[in-house]
Design a protein around this motif. Structure first.
Motif, PDB file in Angstrom:
ATOM      1  N   THR A 522      20.242  -9.123   9.619  1.00  0.00           N
ATOM      2  CA  THR A 522      19.744  -7.844  10.101  1.00  0.00           C
ATOM      3  C   THR A 522      20.460  -6.708   9.379  1.00  0.00           C
ATOM      4  N   VAL A 523      19.986  -5.477   9.643  1.00  0.00           N
ATOM      5  CA  VAL A 523      20.512  -4.291   8.970  1.00  0.00           C
ATOM      6  C   VAL A 523      20.716  -3.203  10.021  1.00  0.00           C
ATOM      7  N   ASN A 524      21.847  -2.515   9.940  1.00  0.00           N
ATOM      8  CA  ASN A 524      22.113  -1.373  10.814  1.00  0.00           C
ATOM      9  C   ASN A 524      22.459  -0.161   9.965  1.00  0.00           C
ATOM     10  N   TYR A 525      22.344   1.010  10.566  1.00  0.00           N
ATOM     11  CA  TYR A 525      22.810   2.212   9.872  1.00  0.00           C
ATOM     12  C   TYR A 525      24.318   2.124   9.659  1.00  0.00           C
ATOM     13  N   SER A 558      33.316  -1.008  11.842  1.00  0.00           N
ATOM     14  CA  SER A 558      33.030  -2.409  12.155  1.00  0.00           C
ATOM     15  C   SER A 558      31.516  -2.568  12.268  1.00  0.00           C
ATOM     16  N   LEU A 559      31.028  -3.762  11.932  1.00  0.00           N
ATOM     17  CA  LEU A 559      29.598  -4.007  12.049  1.00  0.00           C
ATOM     18  C   LEU A 559      29.202  -4.436  13.456  1.00  0.00           C
ATOM     19  N   LEU A 560      30.210  -4.782  14.279  1.00  0.00           N
ATOM     20  CA  LEU A 560      29.879  -5.410  15.566  1.00  0.00           C
ATOM     21  C   LEU A 560      29.165  -4.499  16.561  1.00  0.00           C
ATOM     22  N   PRO A 561      29.564  -3.214  16.688  1.00  0.00           N
ATOM     23  CA  PRO A 561      28.833  -2.406  17.666  1.00  0.00           C
ATOM     24  C   PRO A 561      27.325  -2.394  17.411  1.00  0.00           C
ATOM     25  N   SER A 565      24.480  -4.080  19.853  1.00  0.00           N
ATOM     26  CA  SER A 565      23.330  -3.301  20.345  1.00  0.00           C
ATOM     27  C   SER A 565      22.037  -4.063  20.114  1.00  0.00           C
ATOM     28  N   GLN A 566      21.915  -4.604  18.905  1.00  0.00           N
ATOM     29  CA  GLN A 566      20.676  -5.319  18.590  1.00  0.00           C
ATOM     30  C   GLN A 566      20.561  -6.598  19.421  1.00  0.00           C
ATOM     31  N   ALA A 567      21.690  -7.249  19.681  1.00  0.00           N
ATOM     32  CA  ALA A 567      21.662  -8.442  20.542  1.00  0.00           C
ATOM     33  C   ALA A 567      21.185  -8.053  21.935  1.00  0.00           C
TER      34      ALA A 567
ATOM     35  N   LEU B 328      10.988  -0.870  12.192  1.00  0.00           N
ATOM     36  CA  LEU B 328      11.256  -2.294  12.424  1.00  0.00           C
ATOM     37  C   LEU B 328      12.384  -2.804  11.531  1.00  0.00           C
ATOM     38  N   MET B 329      12.563  -2.153  10.399  1.00  0.00           N
ATOM     39  CA  MET B 329      13.567  -2.602   9.425  1.00  0.00           C
ATOM     40  C   MET B 329      14.993  -2.544   9.970  1.00  0.00           C
ATOM     41  N   VAL B 330      15.242  -1.633  10.892  1.00  0.00           N
ATOM     42  CA  VAL B 330      16.637  -1.452  11.342  1.00  0.00           C
ATOM     43  C   VAL B 330      16.822  -1.772  12.824  1.00  0.00           C
ATOM     44  N   GLN B 331      15.834  -2.409  13.441  1.00  0.00           N
ATOM     45  CA  GLN B 331      15.946  -2.669  14.869  1.00  0.00           C
ATOM     46  C   GLN B 331      16.531  -4.034  15.185  1.00  0.00           C
ATOM     47  N   GLY B 332      16.597  -4.906  14.212  1.00  0.00           N
ATOM     48  CA  GLY B 332      17.194  -6.221  14.429  1.00  0.00           C
ATOM     49  C   GLY B 332      16.410  -7.064  15.425  1.00  0.00           C
ATOM     50  N   ASP B 333      15.138  -6.773  15.555  1.00  0.00           N
ATOM     51  CA  ASP B 333      14.315  -7.499  16.523  1.00  0.00           C
ATOM     52  C   ASP B 333      13.985  -8.880  15.938  1.00  0.00           C
ATOM     53  N   GLN B 334      14.412  -9.930  16.622  1.00  0.00           N
ATOM     54  CA  GLN B 334      14.218 -11.276  16.078  1.00  0.00           C
ATOM     55  C   GLN B 334      12.753 -11.671  15.982  1.00  0.00           C
TER      56      GLN B 334
END
Lengths: 827, 340
Positions: A522-525, A558-561, A565-567, B328-334
Motif C-alpha cells: 500500500t501507499v500513504n502520504y 514512521s510508516l506505522l500510523p 489507519s488503513q488497517a 483509491l491509490m492511497v486508501q489502502g483498501d484491500q
C-alpha cells in the motif's frame, strides 16, 4: 484567456476556417491549447422573448406570483414565478418547456403548489449571464416578442477559452491571437494600428517620471478633460461580459477592453485626485501603506514598485490601482497611465499581496515594449468616443532602451539553416524555413553561413536557436516529426554495480517477497497531522511550512500510523459476517532533520530520508473455502513473514532480541513487551515486530489484535545479498543423518532461542540443525514451567556417523542445557 | 493315481472359476497347491509308484498343476478388476468444492506500472536513477530553468519544508543531480513520489512520476518521438499512436504535450467511451528537448543535445487498469489492492 470569435474576425480574415471548432483545433496544434469552445447562445435554444400580460398572486402562496405571459401569438401561458422584480407589461426571457438552460436546469411542465407552470421566467444567473442576480431578467421595452433570446440580445458570438502556457504572453490579447491565426492561415491581419498623433500633444499638466531604473523603463500619460462617466454602450458591455468581465463604467471598461485588445494593462486616474502635478514609478518604502481599488490597504515590503503622485502612493504598480485616485461618477478629468514594469517584481508583489489581477498576469509574463505607447493612444481614442471629453496633453518618460527615436539593435539569433534538420530529425527546405519565419513576422537575413533571425518585439519568448526550432516544428506541424530510435553510443550502465539501479532492484525484490508472503503493498502520504502522531507518542522534526491543512502538516517519522489507519479502515469492510484478514505492507521514506530544516548549498538539505518497511497483520490467519479453519493471526504468523522475508533477501547478521528494560523507549512504546522482539542488525536496532501495545490498541478502539512490524530498510538493505548476486549451490549430505528428539522442562522465562543456540554450540560440529517442534504449558507440567520439544539433527561430512558419537554429543548437549538453563529431561 | 489327480484337478478348476473373493482363491491355492495341499500330497506319494509309471503320472500331475495355477491367476485378475471397479465406484468426494484459498499478496499498481515502464524503456537503453523527496529549491526549480519570480512556478504549487527546501514538485529535480553526478552519455529514468499543494477529486497532494532523460551527441527530436512511440505501443498496445502538441515546460525547448490514441475505442472514438470520453486521445505526458540552460548549469558544454519526458504514474495506472477514482491509490483498501 477568453477570446471572442467575432472580435477576432474583425482583426484577421477567418474565411480560411469553416467553423470555430476547426480554428480551435488549429490553435491547439500550434501550442495554444483551446480548452473550451462555447457558443454564447448555447442553452438558450428554447428561451424566447415574451411579455407579462398580467401578474397575479399565486392562489396558494404569498411568495409566488402567477403570470399570464404572451409570446405575441397563441394563447397566453400561465407561468409560476418566485421573483418579485416584475410587473404586468414587462418584457422577459421565457424558458419554454423542453429548454435546457446554460446552468444545466431542464425546464418541464410542472405543478407548483397546485398550479401548472408552463415554463420559467429566467434570471441572468440561470442564463449564466452573471454569477449572481436578483430577480428575473427584464428586457428593454423595444424587444420584439416571440424571438429567440440569443438573437434579441445579439449573442451570436463564440467564446474560446485558451489555456496559455507561461511563455506565450503575446497571446494574452486578441491582437496576439489574431497574429497567430494569421500565421496559421497564411492570411493578413486586418487590424489597423491607431495613428499616434495624440502622443504629439503638448505636455500634460501632470508630469511622469521614472525613478526605478531598469525596473520601469517607460511611462506614458494622456490627460483628457470634460469626460462624462456613465454606463458603457451596450456593445461594449456585451463584449466584456461575453469575455467574462463585469462592466463598471465607460472609462474602466475602456481600459479593460483595450487590454483585451492589445495586451497592455493600463489605468485611468481621476486627475483631480492627483497631487503635486506628478506621477512617478518608484520603489516602495518598507511599511508604506497604499489603499487599493478593492477597498483594502496593502502594506509594502519595500521591494515593490509603486506609482505615486507628489504626496502619496496611488497604486501598486502593475498589480492594482489605488483607492485614493480612482475614477468615480463625479470625475471630470482623467489621466491615463501606460507603463512597463519588471516582470519579476510584479510577480513578487502580486504573490506577496495575494492579488492575482489581469494586469499582474500580463506584466509578470512581459508586455510588448513597443505596444505601451500604442495602447495608450488607443485607450484615449476609445474613451473619447464613449465618455466624451478632449485630450489635452501627453506626458512621457522612457529610458534610452525604450526611446522610439533611438533605434536600438534588434534581438538577433544566429542559426545555420541545416541546424533544424540536425536537431529536429527531418529536413525542412530553406524556402520553407524562410516562410515560417516570415509568417511569424521575424526578420530574416540570409547569409552564406548562419542566418540572422530577428524576432518581433512582442515575441519575448524567442531568444535562442532552440526557440526557433520550436517555431519551425510547430508551424510545419509536430506530426511531421518522424520517429527514430536514439542511438546507443555506449554500453548501458552495469546495473549490478550501479548503486541507484541496485537499490531500485532490491526495493522491487523486497516488495515482491512480501507480496509472496501474502501481503498487499500500500501507499500513504509522506505527511500527516500532529494529532495522529501524538496518538502514537511520536513527533516530527520536519514540518511543512505551508501545509494544505493540519491533516498534512508533519513529515512522517514512521510508516506505522498510516498503515494502522488503513488497517482500521479495512476492518470496517466486512464481506457478510466474515472479518477481513488484514495484511498490508508499505516501503517508503521517513523524514528527520537534526536541526531546523535548511538547504546546504545547491544539492543538499538537512533533511534525512530514511526508508522504512512497515507491516500490519490482523484478523483470520487463513481463508478456507469451507470455513475459517485456522484461528486469528498470531506472533508466529508475523514472525514467519519476517523470517521468510529476511531469509530470502539473504540479510546477513540480522538477529532477534526479546524486549527488556534496556530496549529503547521508541520500540517499547509501540509494542507489547512480552509479545514482541527487537530486530538487531550489526551493532544497532533495525526495527521490531510484535503486538501493537494494548494501551495504544485501546486508545484506537481496535477490536482485533493488530500485529505490526517496522524495519529500518536502509540497515536491512545494506546487509542483504545484492539483488543480482546469485545464491550458491550447497550439496546435501551424502551419508544418512541421525536424529534425536528431546523433551525438556524449563522455567517459563527460558527462550526457545537459547535452547537452540546451546544445542548448536555444544554439539559442534556434528549437530547441524536444532528445531523446536512443540511448546507446551499446562496440567502436565508444573506451574511456571514449560515443556519444549527439540529435534537435533547430526551428521558428519563425508563419512557415516557412529551411533556412539551421536550418543556422546547428545549427552553433552543435555548436560549443557541442564547446566546453563536448569533444564530437566522429561521421560 | 491318475483318476485321483483328475478328480482333484477338475474339482479345483471348478472351484477356482466360481471363487467370489481373493481370499477364497488364496484358500483354494493353499488347500490344493500348498505344501500340504491335496495335489502336493499326491506328488509326495509319487515315490511309492513304480519307475515306469512315475514319469507318466508325474507329467499328468504337472499338467494339472499348471492348469490350476493358470486358472487361479485368471480368476485373480478378474477378481482384482472387480475389486478396483468397486473401489472406484464407492470412493467419491465432492470435487465442486473450491480449493482452499491461500493468501496471495500483490504489488501496488504504482509499483507495478513503474516497473513495467522501467522494463520497457530499459530495453532501449535507459538506466535508473533516483533522488530525494525533500529537495533543494535550486534543484527543483532554478536547475531546471524555473527562476524565482517566474510565472512557470504557478504550474506547480509548492510545499516548503524550510528556507530553500521543498518537497519536490516533479521528478525533474533528479535531472541536475544526474547531470552533475555523471558524464554524458546519460540515459536515465527517475521514478518517485512528488508533492504539490493541490487536493481535489482529480489531484492528490502526493503522487508519483517517472522522468526520462537522454543526453548524448546528436540527439534529435525525432529520437524523442520514436522513444515515446515505442513506449506507447509497448504499454498501450501495438496499434497505439502518439500525437505531440506544442507546449511549454521551462526545462525543455521545444516542448510538447503527448497524447496517445485511445486504446479502448481504437480510432473510432465514441462519446460513450469511458476512457477518452469521445476525443479519441489521452493526454499522458509532457516532454521536449533539454533546454541548453541545463547543460550550461551541468557544465556539459554546447556539443550535446538531449530529450526529457515526465509522466504521472497514477494517470497511466488508472488508464491501464481502468481505475475510476484517483483516491483509491492511497486508501489502502484491500478490496482494491487485491485486484492487482
Amino acid at each position: 484567456m477568453k477570446i471572442s470569435w467575432k472580435w477576432l474576425g474583425e482583426m484577421v480574415d477567418l474565411s480560411g476556417v469553416e467553423t470555430p471548432q476547426k480554428l480551435a483545433d488549429l490553435l491547439t496544434h500550434r501550442g495554444l491549447e483551446v480548452e473550451e469552445v462555447r457558443p454564447l447562445a448555447q442553452g438558450l435554444e428554447k428561451v424566447i422573448t415574451a411579455q407579462i400580460v398580467v401578474r397575479n398572486k399565486h392562489p396558494d402562496s404569498d411568495r409566488l406570483s402567477l403570470c399570464k405571459v404572451t409570446i405575441g401569438k397563441g394563447d397566453p401561458l400561465e407561468i409560476v414565478c418566485g421573483a418579485q422584480n416584475m410587473k404586468s407589461g414587462d418584457k422577459v426571457a421565457l424558458a419554454m418547456v423542453g429548454a435546457q438552460l446554460p446552468n444545466g436546469m431542464a425546464i418541464a411542465q410542472s405543478k407548483i403548489r397546485g398550479v401548472v407552470s408552463n415554463g420559467m421566467l429566467c434570471s441572468e444567473e440561470e442564463l449564466k449571464f452573471k454569477e449572481k442576480s436578483d430577480g428575473i431578467l427584464i428586457l428593454p421595452e423595444s424587444t420584439p416578442l416571440g424571438r429567440p433570446l440569443a438573437e434579441a440580445l445579439g449573442l451570436d458570438d463564440v467564446i474560446f477559452t485558451l489555456k496559455l502556457t507561461a511563455n506565450r504572453a503575446d497571446c494574452l490579447s486578441h491582437l496576439g491571437v489574431a497574429r497567430e491565426v494569421a500565421a496559421a492561415l497564411h492570411s493578413k491581419l486586418k487590424y489597423k494600428m491607431p495613428e499616434l498623433k495624440l502622443l504629439e500633444l503638448p505636455a500634460a499638466p501632470i508630469a511622469v517620471k521614472l525613478e526605478a531604473g531598469e525596473s520601469s523603463p517607460q511611462f506614458y500619460g494622456i490627460a483628457i478633460d470634460g469626460v462624462k462617466i456613465g454606463p458603457s454602450p451596450s456593445w461594449m458591455v456585451r463584449r466584456l461580459e461575453g469575455l467574462g468581465q463585469r462592466s463598471i463604467n465607460n472609462v474602466v471598461d475602456a481600459t479593460n477592453l483595450v487590454m483585451l485588445e492589445l495586451g497592455q494593462p493600463m489605468h485611468a486616474y481621476d486627475a483631480d485626485k492627483i497631487e503635486g502635478k506628478l506621477l512617478k514609478v518608484r520603489p516602495a518604502q518598507k511599511g508604506e501603506k497604499i489603499p487599493l481599488l478593492d477597498g483594502q490597504t496593502a502594506e509594502m515590503q519595500g521591494f515593490e514598485l509603486v506609482i505615486s503622485d507628489g504626496k502619496k502612493g496611488v497604486g501598486l504598480a502593475g498589480v492594482m490601482g489605488g483607492g485614493n485616485s480612482e475614477v468615480s461618477d463625479a470625475t471630470k478629468k482623467l489621466f491615463l497611465e501606460a507603463a512597463e514594469f519588471a516582470p519579476g517584481l510584479v510577480r513578487r508583489a502580486s504573490t506577496k499581496h495575494q492579488r492575482k489581477t489581469e494586469a499582474a498576469h500580463r506584466f509578470e509574463r512581459g508586455v510588448d515594449p513597443t505596444m505601451v505607447r500604442v495602447a495608450i493612444v488607443r485607450l484615449a481614442q476609445v474613451i473619447l468616443k464613449t465618455a466624451g471629453g478632449k485630450a489635452t496633453g501627453c506626458s512621457s518618460a522612457a529610458l534610452a532602451s525604450r526611446d522610439p527615436s533611438k533605434k536600438s539593435a534588434p534581438r538577433l539569433i544566429l542559426v545555420e539553416p541545416d541546424y533544424f534538420a540536425r536537431f529536429l530529425g527531418f529536413t525542412v527546405p530553406e524556402k520553407e524555413l524562410e516562410k515560417v519565419f516570415v509568417s511569424l513576422e521575424c526578420g530574416v537575413q540570409k547569409g552564406s553561413g548562419a542566418w540572422k533571425i530577428s524576432p518581433p518585439p512582442y515575441r519575448l519568448d524567442l531568444n535562442i536557436k532552440e526557440d526557433l526550432a520550436e517555431e519551425v516544428a510547430r508551424t510545419v506541424g509536430y506530426d511531421k516529426i518522424p520517429s527514430t530510435i536514439p542511438v546507443l553510443t555506449s554500453a548501458p550502465t552495469i546495473g549490478s554495480s550501479d548503486p541507484f539501479r541496485q537499490r531500485y532492484d532490491l526495493n522491487l525484490k523486497a516488495k515482491r517477497l512480501l507480496a509472496e508472503e501474502g501481503l498487499y503493498e500500500t501507499v500513504n502520504y509522506g505527511f500527516t497531522s500532529m494529532a495522529r502522531l501524538k496518538e502514537f507518542g511520536l513527533s516530527s522534526s520536519v514540518k511543512v511550512v505551508n501545509p494544505l491543512s493540519e491533516e498534512f502538516e508533519y513529515m512522517v517519522p514512521s510508516l506505522l500510523p498510516g498503515l494502522i489507519s488503513q488497517a482500521q479502515e479495512n476492518a470496517r469492510h466486512h464481506f457478510g459476517s466474515e472479518p477481513l484478514s488484514i495484511r498490508l505492507f508499505e516501503m517508503g521514506p521517513t523524514f528527520t532533520s537534526a536541526q531546523a530544516v535548511v538547504a546546504q548549498g545547491e544539492m543538499q538539505t538537512t533533511v534525512e530520508e530514511k526508508w522504512k518497511l512497515g507491516l500490519v497483520l490482523s484478523g483470520p490467519g487463513f481463508k478456507s473455502a469451507l470455513k475459517n479453519d485456522l484461528k486469528d493471526v498470531d506472533f508466529s504468523d508475523l514472525r514467519s513473514v519476517v523470517d521468510g522475508f529476511l531469509t530470502r533477501l539473504g540479510a546477513k547478521g540480522v538477529r532477534y532480541m526479546p524486549l527488556s528494560d534496556r530496549t529503547a523507549e521508541s520500540v517499547r512504546g509501540w509494542v507489547h513487551p512480552g509479545k514482541s522482539v527487537e530486530i538487531l542488525a550489526g551493532q544497532g536496532s533495525a526495527g521490531f515486530l510484535g503486538l501493537l501495545h494494548p494501551a495504544r490498541a485501546r486508545a484506537l478502539k481496535l477490536r482485533a489484535p493488530l500485529w505490526i512490524a517496522e524495519l529500518d530498510w536502509e540497515a536491512i538493505a545494506a546487509l542483504s545479498r545484492p539483488p543480482h548476486e546469485p545464491t550458491h549451490f550447497k550439496p546435501w549430505p551424502e551419508f544418512p543423518p541421525m536424529e534425536r528428539d528431546f523433551a525438556l522442562v524449563v522455567k517459563e522465562e527460558v527462550t526457545a532461542d537459547r535452547i537452540v543456540q546451546i544445542a548448536l554450540k555444544t554439539g559442534r560440529p556434528l549437530a547441524k540443525v536444532a528445531r523446536i517442534f512443540d511448546v507446551y504449558k499446562g496440567s502436565q507440567v508444573q506451574q511456571g514451567m514449560t515443556s519444549i520439544a527439540v529435534r537435533v539433527i547430526f551428521y558428519a561430512e563425508g563419512r557415516s556417523l557412529q551411533e556412539s558419537e551421536t550418543e556422546a554429543v547428545s549427552a553433552q548437549i543435555v548436560q549443557a542445557w541442564q547446566k546453563e538453563l536448569g533444564a530437566e529431561l522429561r521421560g | 493315481m491318475i483318476p485321483k489327480l483328475e478328480s482333484i484337478g477338475k474339482e479345483t478348476l471348478k472351484e477356482a472359476g466360481s471363487a467370489r473373493t481373493l481370499e477364497q482363491l488364496e484358500e483354494i491355492r493353499i488347500r490344493v497347491l500348498g505344501k500340504k495341499g491335496s495335489l502336493s500330497e499326491v506328488l509326495k506319494a509319487l515315490g511309492s509308484v513304480s519307475a515306469e509309471e512315475r514319469p507318466k503320472i508325474g507329467a499328468v500331475a504337472n499338467q494339472w498343476k499348471q492348469q490350476i495355477e493358470a486358472a487361479l491367476q485368471e480368476r485373480k485378475t478378474q477378481l482384482e478388476g472387480e475389486v478396483l471397479s468397486q473401489q472406484l465406484k464407492s470412493e467419491k468426494i465432492d470435487t465442486t468444492v473450491p480449493g482452499r484459498v491461500p493468501h496471495r499478496g500483490s504489488l501496488h499498481p504504482i509499483t507495478s506500472v513503474t516497473q513495467r515502464i522501467v522494463e520497457v524503456l530499459g530495453r532501449i537503453g535507459f538506466d535508473v536513477m533516483t533522488g530525494p523527496i525533500a529537495e533543494t529549491e535550486f534543484l527543483n526549480f532554478e536547475a531546471v530553468n524555473i527562476p524565482k519570480d517566474h510565472p512557470a512556478r504557478d504550474m506547480q504549487d509548492t510545499f516548503f519544508l524550510g528556507p530553500e527546501v521543498v518537497l519536490r514538485t516533479h521528478t525533474s529535480s533528479v535531472q541536475m543531480r544526474a547531470m552533475r553526478g555523471k558524464k554524458w552519455p546519460l540515459r536515465i529514468l527517475c521514478p518517485g513520489s512528488v508533492y504539490r499543494c493541490d487536493y481535489d477529486a482529480t489531484h492528490l497532494p502526493m503522487f508519483h512520476q517517472i522522468e526520462g532523460l537522454w543526453v548524448d551527441k546528436d540527439v534529435r527530436m525525432s529520437d524523442l518521438k520514436g522513444t515515446l512511440d515505442f513506449f506507447a505501443k509497448e504499454i498501450f498496445g501495438k496499434e497505439s499512436q502518439v500525437r505531440m502538441r506544442p507546449s511549454y515546460f521551462p526545462f525543455v525547448e521545444p516542448g510538447a504535450e503527448v497524447d496517445v490514441s485511445c486504446f479502448k475505442c481504437k480510432g473510432t472514438p465514441k462519446d460513450s467511451c469511458t476512457v477518452c470520453r469521445g476525443s479519441g486521445w489521452l493526454e499522458i505526458l509532457g516532454c521536449g528537448m533539454v533546454h541548453p540552460k541545463l547543460f550550461e548549469l551541468a557544465g556539459y558544454g554546447t556539443d550535446v543535445t538531449g530529450f526529457a519526458f515526465g509522466m504521472g504514474i497514477e494517470r497511466i495506472a488508472m488508464l491501464l487498469h481502468q481505475i475510476p477514482d484517483l483516491r483509491l491509490m492511497v486508501q489502502g483498501d484491500q478490496r482494491f489492492l487485491s485486484q492487482f
